[in-house]
Enzyme design. Sequence first.
Site, mmCIF file in Angstrom:
data_model
loop_
_atom_site.group_PDB
_atom_site.id
_atom_site.type_symbol
_atom_site.label_atom_id
_atom_site.label_comp_id
_atom_site.label_asym_id
_atom_site.label_seq_id
_atom_site.Cartn_x
_atom_site.Cartn_y
_atom_site.Cartn_z
ATOM 1 N N CYS A 137 68.594 52.549 31.034
ATOM 2 C CA CYS A 137 68.973 52.161 29.668
ATOM 3 C C CYS A 137 68.753 53.311 28.694
ATOM 4 C CB CYS A 137 68.157 50.928 29.239
ATOM 5 S SG CYS A 137 68.525 50.405 27.558
ATOM 6 N N CYS A 140 67.432 52.338 25.283
ATOM 7 C CA CYS A 140 65.985 52.083 25.244
ATOM 8 C C CYS A 140 65.186 53.378 25.307
ATOM 9 C CB CYS A 140 65.548 51.218 26.437
ATOM 10 S SG CYS A 140 66.668 49.896 26.862
ATOM 11 N N ASP A 141 65.592 54.303 26.149
ATOM 12 C CA ASP A 141 64.711 55.417 26.499
ATOM 13 C C ASP A 141 65.205 56.804 26.087
ATOM 14 O OD1 ASP A 141 62.948 53.634 27.702
ATOM 15 O OD2 ASP A 141 64.073 53.639 29.569
#
Length: 319
Positions: A137, A140-141
């Site tokens: 992701c 997300c990261d």
Amino acid sequence: MVIKKQSRVLILGSGPAGLTAAVYASRANLGPVLVHGIQPGGQMTITTDVENYPGFAEVIQGPWLMDQMRAQAESVGTEMFSDIVESVDLSKRPFVCVGDSGQVFEGETLIISTGAQAKWLGLESEGSYKGFGVSACATCDGFFFKGKTVAVVGGGNTAVEEALFLTNFASKVWLIHRRDKLRAEKLLQDRLFANKAVEIIWDHKVEEVVGHSNPRSVTGLRLKSVSGASRRDLSVDGLFVAIGHTPNTQLFEGQLDMDEEGYIVTAPDTTKTNIPGVFAAGDVQDKIYRQAVTAAGSGCMAALDAEKFLADGGASAVS
Ligand code: NAP
């Protein structure tokens, strides 16, 4: 003797969608029952730092966030069960779900929030660095790779979007694809080809993720050409696997309308499925956004839809 657990709202799945549905259904006095499987908390429990869930100025941990959501759902009255649901009967109300323990769960309404799973390459080394440089992701990261070099694997819309997104942070993004053409939409491909920070490695697969064990971190990839004729090493700080997701919907096959990839189809602007009284929320019906906050939002919608369905007298309320 088999004990039937009856409820007005039965929720399957305990990620952000299911737990948010539980909070809303509890606070509407509907006494929800939530059944979770072997990964309580869902995909968020395999992430580490979370910086994009609204309401937290400090970095929080995915597992901690899910503990909080669970505690919140319980504190307002949700009854939780741990069981692997093995069969469902949606042919009549109440809907019936049977767990592998033999427990029978009945719901006047059913909210399906069983989520989806990222597909992984299946390499042992990939598993060792998940959450420590290997991610599925970018939203997300990606932020953790400011000024660094990362690689994305895949050739679909997700891979191309993730590669483009990562150029906002990383100084260099490699896209590794196992063929000599992408399956992503032309418009996305044009954007990718025009982006100087991205370089594509065609006809290659990742054979191994290489890194340090202490502190656990990725330092590179070992690639192999698809023909098997050559190998090359690539220095990277992170790997994003973007080879698709699988929605957890096998249980409902033949009963609920799904798209060609197995995602449950919901009516526009609602969480209603093709069966009155059955609602779907979160990644099980969303292949575009896939965020904890959007899953939580659709869990809220599902509880409100179920509440309205019950208040209006059930099937007669379905338009
Ligand atoms: P996808 O379209 O199924 O693409 C998966 C990609 O990963 C393919 O290029 C595939 O290679 C590659 N792949 C699969 N298994 C692999 C493996 N073991 N090793 C290496 N590569 C592998 O998945 P997606 O990109 O996640 O998209 C899923 C759906 O969501 C699609 O319908 C997509 O259009 C949609 N989506 C839409 C948007 C948007 O509209 N903005 C954004 C994201 C996703 P091959 O090409 O060789 O098969």
